[in-house]
Design a protein around this motif. Structure first.
Motif, PDB file in Angstrom:
ATOM      1  N   GLY A 214      13.413 -10.020   5.691  1.00 28.51           N
ATOM      2  CA  GLY A 214      12.433 -11.023   5.274  1.00 28.51           C
ATOM      3  C   GLY A 214      11.785 -10.601   3.971  1.00 28.51           C
ATOM      4  N   GLU A 215      11.187 -11.556   3.298  1.00 24.92           N
ATOM      5  CA  GLU A 215      10.648 -11.288   1.959  1.00 24.92           C
ATOM      6  C   GLU A 215       9.522 -10.263   1.962  1.00 24.92           C
ATOM      7  OE1 GLU A 215       9.559 -14.569  -0.520  1.00 24.92           O
ATOM      8  OE2 GLU A 215      11.439 -15.590  -0.057  1.00 24.92           O
ATOM      9  N   VAL A 216       9.545  -9.403   0.945  1.00 24.55           N
ATOM     10  CA  VAL A 216       8.480  -8.405   0.805  1.00 24.55           C
ATOM     11  C   VAL A 216       7.224  -9.102   0.290  1.00 24.55           C
ATOM     12  CG1 VAL A 216       7.804  -6.228  -0.268  1.00 24.55           C
ATOM     13  CG2 VAL A 216      10.215  -6.656   0.239  1.00 24.55           C
ATOM     14  N   LYS A 217       6.115  -8.910   1.016  1.00 21.97           N
ATOM     15  CA  LYS A 217       4.864  -9.594   0.667  1.00 21.97           C
ATOM     16  C   LYS A 217       3.849  -8.685  -0.014  1.00 21.97           C
ATOM     17  CE  LYS A 217       5.769 -13.641   2.293  1.00 21.97           C
ATOM     18  NZ  LYS A 217       6.160 -14.616   1.275  1.00 21.97           N
ATOM     19  N   SER A 218       3.905  -7.384   0.329  1.00 18.07           N
ATOM     20  CA  SER A 218       2.854  -6.498  -0.152  1.00 18.07           C
ATOM     21  C   SER A 218       3.372  -5.056  -0.180  1.00 18.07           C
ATOM     22  CB  SER A 218       1.677  -6.617   0.823  1.00 18.07           C
ATOM     23  OG  SER A 218       0.484  -6.355   0.181  1.00 18.07           O
ATOM     24  N   VAL A 219       2.808  -4.253  -1.081  1.00 15.74           N
ATOM     25  CA  VAL A 219       3.281  -2.867  -1.204  1.00 15.74           C
ATOM     26  C   VAL A 219       2.117  -1.897  -1.393  1.00 15.74           C
ATOM     27  CG1 VAL A 219       3.756  -3.288  -3.665  1.00 15.74           C
ATOM     28  CG2 VAL A 219       4.718  -1.280  -2.581  1.00 15.74           C
ATOM     29  N   SER A 220       2.275  -0.742  -0.744  1.00 14.05           N
ATOM     30  CA  SER A 220       1.378   0.382  -0.989  1.00 14.05           C
ATOM     31  C   SER A 220       2.273   1.583  -1.280  1.00 14.05           C
ATOM     32  CB  SER A 220       0.516   0.644   0.248  1.00 14.05           C
ATOM     33  OG  SER A 220       0.025   1.957   0.221  1.00 14.05           O
ATOM     34  N   CYS A 221       2.008   2.262  -2.374  1.00 17.80           N
ATOM     35  CA  CYS A 221       2.967   3.294  -2.785  1.00 17.80           C
ATOM     36  C   CYS A 221       2.259   4.506  -3.393  1.00 17.80           C
ATOM     37  CB  CYS A 221       3.925   2.685  -3.810  1.00 17.80           C
ATOM     38  SG  CYS A 221       5.047   3.862  -4.571  1.00 17.80           S
ATOM     39  N   LEU A 222       2.703   5.665  -2.990  1.00 10.28           N
ATOM     40  CA  LEU A 222       2.243   6.913  -3.618  1.00 10.28           C
ATOM     41  C   LEU A 222       3.470   7.600  -4.218  1.00 10.28           C
ATOM     42  CD1 LEU A 222      -0.032   9.109  -4.008  1.00 10.28           C
ATOM     43  CD2 LEU A 222       0.821  10.109  -1.890  1.00 10.28           C
ATOM     44  N   GLY A 223       3.460   7.732  -5.524  1.00 12.48           N
ATOM     45  CA  GLY A 223       4.546   8.452  -6.183  1.00 12.48           C
ATOM     46  C   GLY A 223       4.117   9.883  -6.457  1.00 12.48           C
ATOM     47  N   VAL A 224       5.063  10.785  -6.577  1.00 10.72           N
ATOM     48  CA  VAL A 224       4.761  12.182  -6.865  1.00 10.72           C
ATOM     49  C   VAL A 224       5.877  12.754  -7.746  1.00 10.72           C
ATOM     50  CG1 VAL A 224       4.186  14.443  -5.853  1.00 10.72           C
ATOM     51  CG2 VAL A 224       3.895  12.387  -4.479  1.00 10.72           C
ATOM     52  N   THR A 225       5.496  13.666  -8.635  1.00  9.66           N
ATOM     53  CA  THR A 225       6.516  14.493  -9.286  1.00  9.66           C
ATOM     54  C   THR A 225       6.396  15.868  -8.657  1.00  9.66           C
ATOM     55  OG1 THR A 225       6.201  13.241 -11.334  1.00  9.66           O
ATOM     56  CG2 THR A 225       7.406  15.329 -11.500  1.00  9.66           C
TER      57      THR A 225
END
Ligand SMILES: NC(=O)c1ccc[n+]([C@@H]2O[C@H](COP(=O)([O-])OP(=O)(O)OC[C@H]3O[C@@H](n4cnc5c(N)ncnc54)[C@H](O)[C@@H]3O)[C@@H](O)[C@H]2O)c1
Length: 383
Positions: A214-225
């Motif tokens: 199903g379609e993506v409605k919302s995102v929470s993201c933590l990126g790291v190097t």
């Protein structure tokens, strides 16, 4: 019984994806099997011209694989009406400009993901292609993996009941390059060169999630190097400026919760480099690249929490393999065949530049979520 020769400009074909997946496993494989046989007995025969900077490298590659046409002059290839498709698997930062040039020359477009490094550029490509009336497609190879085809079959059959959640684990250790060479090109770890796991992998996650659940409605993201310095192809140390891991949560339509870990800094202790675990009210499944196993509610054991005794369950053995029931070809090749039929027969090909732009959109919003440390909604895209 006619043969439809289709001239294809292949740019970026000396790279990792270009050589292995697009040239050898797709175009050369199609040529070796005698082309694509159509219902009326006609065949489609792709006829590539390998384009790049170094003539000798291109000649080497061409000779190895029975290709006669190579060129270091993209403009001349675009000016030649025999070539009807422009294909691009260059590094991501170079893609948009070359595609714009190809659209202006009236070529149909097929390219690797992400289509560009930001949403505006990806949308511009989709718009220009629409205005010029050229056909266009973007690689969405994961949809054609055996494991995901089996998983989609479970979804379509209603096996899961109501799907509750999805857990995706993607990644493996990419060597730093000092004491062992890295197994991915170094530009992937430099933001200024279009690198970063969010830009790279969210382009995949968007179409995987949209198409399967199903379609993506919302995102929470933590990126790291996690690994701040690496060593390049020449053994020279460089600063890794791009994210090498992303810890994300997505909300899909229907309230499905997706947790997705993407990492080039993890060591694999699971069945495959990508695993997708789906839990539903009536059953669960875990798909890898090729395999998929499932457990229906009637086969679900009832464990109780008791660390004082030896674990009586062999959990891993309590799953059933989902059978293949078909022959699986290389996913890149399947999509090439569909695109070539789209060009010659005008059959449907839904994975176009607008779909590709959705992948860039999710990456952009993931980066925004990370920068602003908050959930971000995904607006609908239209041309
Ligand atoms: N679909 C997938 O699963 C998948 C997997 C990996 C990479 N990709 C995508 O494929 C693309 C290529 O990735 P790769 O790993 O093959 O990279 P690569 O570095 O191995 O290849 C890049 C290609 O671009 C060419 N190139 C680079 N700089 C150039 C320049 N200045 N002028 C002309 N040509 C130049 C190189 O010669 C080479 O042919 C990227 O956009 C990447 O995101 C897709």
């Amino acid at each position: 019984m006619a043969t439809h020769q289709v001239g294809i400009i292949m740019n970026g074909v000396t790279g990792r994806m270009g050589t292995n997946q697009h040239l050898i496993r797709s175009i050369v494989a199609i040529r070796k099997q005698g082309g694509i046989l159509l219902h009326n007995g006609d065949t489609i025969m792709p006829d590539p011209v390998l384009v790049g900077r170094q003539e000798s490298k291109l000649q080497d590659l061409a000779q190895k694989h029975g290709i006669t046409r190579v060129s270091t002059d993209l403009d001349a290839c675009l000016a030649d009406p025999y070539n009807v498709i422009y294909f691009d698997s260059q590094t991501t930062v170079r893609r948009a400009e070359a595609i714009k040039q190809a659209i202006a020359a009236g070529k149909h477009i097929y390219c690797e993901k992400p289509t560009a490094t930001d949403l505006d550029a990806s949308m511009e490509l989709a718009r220009l292609a629409r205005q010029a009336g050229v056909k266009n497609g973007v690689v969405q190879d994961k949809l054609f993996l055996p494991g995901l085809i089996k998983l989609k079959r479970l979804v379509d059959s209603g096996f899961f009941g109501r799907i509750l959640s999805v857990r995706m684990e993607f990644g493996y250790w990419v060597f730093e390059g000092d004491w062992q060479p890295g197994q991915r090109p170094s530009w992937n770890y430099r933001k200024e060169d279009g690198g970063g796991i969010i830009v790279d992998m969210f382009a995949h996650w968007r179409y995987v999630l949209d198409n399967l659940f199903g379609e993506v409605k919302s995102v929470s993201c933590l990126g790291v190097t996690h690994v701040p310095e690496r060593w390049d192809e020449k053994g020279e140390r460089y600063e890794a400026t791009a994210d090498d891991a992303a810890y994300a949560t997505f909300e899909l339509e229907g309230g499905i919760v997706v947790q997705a870990n993407s990492s080039w800094t993890t060591r694999v202790n699971r069945d495959d480099l990508l695993t997708i675990h789906v839990d539903g009210t009536d059953g669960s499944a875990v798909a890898g690249l090729r395999d998929c196993k499932a457990q229906h509610r009637v086969h679900t054991p009832k464990p109780t929490w008791n660390p004082d005794i030896e674990n009586p369950f062999k959990f891993i053995e309590q799953w059933d393999d989902v059978p293949g029931n078909q022959v699986f070809d290389n996913g890149f090749k399947i999509q090439w065949e569909l695109f070539l039929k789209h060009i010659v027969l005008d059959t449907p090909f839904p994975w176009d530049l607008l779909e590709g732009a959705k992948g860039t959109q999710l990456a952009d919003l993931g980066l925004q979520s990370w920068a602003e440390r908050r959930w971000v909604d995904v607006p609908k895209l239209s041309l």
